[in-house]
Write a protein that holds these residues in place. Sequence first.
Motif, PDB file in Angstrom:
ATOM      1  N   GLU A   1     -13.346   9.071   4.944  1.00  0.00           N
ATOM      2  CA  GLU A   1     -12.023   8.471   4.471  1.00  0.00           C
ATOM      3  C   GLU A   1     -12.161   7.562   3.298  1.00  0.00           C
ATOM      4  O   GLU A   1     -11.537   7.426   2.585  1.00  0.00           O
TER       5      GLU A   1
ATOM      6  N   GLU B   1     -13.213  -3.024   5.029  1.00  0.00           N
ATOM      7  CA  GLU B   1     -12.093  -2.288   5.657  1.00  0.00           C
ATOM      8  C   GLU B   1     -12.353  -1.986   6.985  1.00  0.00           C
ATOM      9  O   GLU B   1     -11.265  -2.032   8.021  1.00  0.00           O
TER      10      GLU B   1
ATOM     11  N   THR C   1      -1.761   5.847   8.066  1.00  0.00           N
ATOM     12  CA  THR C   1      -3.103   6.200   8.360  1.00  0.00           C
ATOM     13  C   THR C   1      -3.634   5.021   9.326  1.00  0.00           C
ATOM     14  O   THR C   1      -4.189   5.235  10.237  1.00  0.00           O
TER      15      THR C   1
ATOM     16  N   ALA D   1       0.818  -1.170  -0.192  1.00  0.00           N
ATOM     17  CA  ALA D   1       0.108   0.065   0.043  1.00  0.00           C
ATOM     18  C   ALA D   1       0.906   1.294  -0.008  1.00  0.00           C
ATOM     19  O   ALA D   1       1.943   1.033   0.204  1.00  0.00           O
TER      20      ALA D   1
ATOM     21  N   ARG E   1       1.088   6.728   2.889  1.00  0.00           N
ATOM     22  CA  ARG E   1       0.175   7.418   3.411  1.00  0.00           C
ATOM     23  C   ARG E   1      -0.856   6.409   3.781  1.00  0.00           C
ATOM     24  O   ARG E   1      -1.329   6.578   5.208  1.00  0.00           O
ATOM     25  N   THR E   2      -1.191   5.201   3.360  1.00  0.00           N
ATOM     26  CA  THR E   2      -2.275   4.492   3.773  1.00  0.00           C
ATOM     27  C   THR E   2      -1.857   3.713   5.032  1.00  0.00           C
ATOM     28  O   THR E   2      -2.533   3.554   5.902  1.00  0.00           O
ATOM     29  N   TRP E   3      -0.691   3.235   4.826  1.00  0.00           N
ATOM     30  CA  TRP E   3      -0.118   2.438   5.941  1.00  0.00           C
ATOM     31  C   TRP E   3       0.136   3.523   7.321  1.00  0.00           C
ATOM     32  O   TRP E   3      -0.260   2.842   8.213  1.00  0.00           O
TER      33      TRP E   3
ATOM     34  N   TYR F   1     -13.483   4.557   3.525  1.00  0.00           N
ATOM     35  CA  TYR F   1     -13.023   3.167   3.680  1.00  0.00           C
ATOM     36  C   TYR F   1     -14.557   2.430   3.478  1.00  0.00           C
ATOM     37  O   TYR F   1     -15.817   3.033   3.478  1.00  0.00           O
TER      38      TYR F   1
END
Lengths: 185, 186
Positions: free
Chosen positions: B141, B147, B80, B73, B76-78, B143
């Motif tokens: 966000e 998720e 977050t 990923a 940024r995703t990690w 999701y």
Amino acid sequence: MNDDQEFELTPDERAAFARLPREQAPGRMLEERTVHALRAQGLLGRGRQTSPPVWRTWPTAAAAAVALFVSGIAVGQWIGSRTVAESMTAVRDRSALEAAAAVQRAGSAYVTALAALAEFADSTTNPGFVQGREVALTALYAAARELTQLTPDDPLAVAIRQRLEAFRSANGNGEAQDIHRVAWF
Amino acid sequence: MPAAIEQSDRDLADQVRLAGEEQAFRVLYRRHTPALYRFALRLLGGDELEADDVVQETWIKALEKLPGFRWDASLRTWLTGIALNTCRSLLRRRDRHWLEVTDERAPTVPGLPVGERLDLEAGLARLPAGYRTVVVLHDVEGYTHEEIAAQLQIAVNTSKSQLSRARRALRRLLTAGDAQAEGVDA
């Protein structure tokens, strides 16, 4: 993909969500605080460690700080005069670049110590915190004094020193008495 | 500066991981922290001090785990995800049952002047943490329920039902002033 079907948002509500800001800068001190925490844990800078720190909890950190402080005074008093003389000789022998690096390291250590002290900021009646704050201010003033002697025409250094002197006068703290309340080692 | 010379997250992360490069870290920090901070601030109902702590803790955990990050990923995703976990721990310390929100625990709006409306951000901040988290993850966000379920370790159906309740509670909050003005029991 959003897939809720049970309680749908209206178009206006969706638009309101879409307009919400996605970013906000925190206070500027947070970056320095974070960097110093990472350096203290060996995750940034030289000598990085791979194992996690064992002193994360504040009671351990506080105990370690007290032990370091007490042992520092004892050892400092014992070898004080000899090491000061040797240190001064060593400092004079250094190049300006090395001296500047030493100032930078000392500054980092000062900020790190303040960040550690800030963890006790909610207990302003704690004698240790009060003493720590006083020592921090005195160190700041002493540094400003040295800086103005180094660069007497630097308006920033002069302004900092003047502000600190004005503050200390307003609070009834004489310069000499406060400076000498601190044991430098 | 042209974007072409901007270093990638991966290059910067490698410099941090392999050499502890502070300058590379600062670039990453400035690139991603505003989003992390806003995310944490929103999840924590606007508590700036706690959001500061979450951001710092997120970076510490991220650098500790960086050698194991596989780049499946984006960074940024990690990050977050780490921030979300940190917020979860904090919220759980406040209330062990923070995710088990029921309508009985839904918020009221004491003292809101007649005719005055909360804006969306203020309304989110007044939701119970369990409601707020699901709304922020889903509606802010983006999701999916799958998720959310994975991140919060709850069932997908729980995520769906919580979102419905949370949206209803949020709408009540946002229109409470209007309803009072019209003499309607909100």
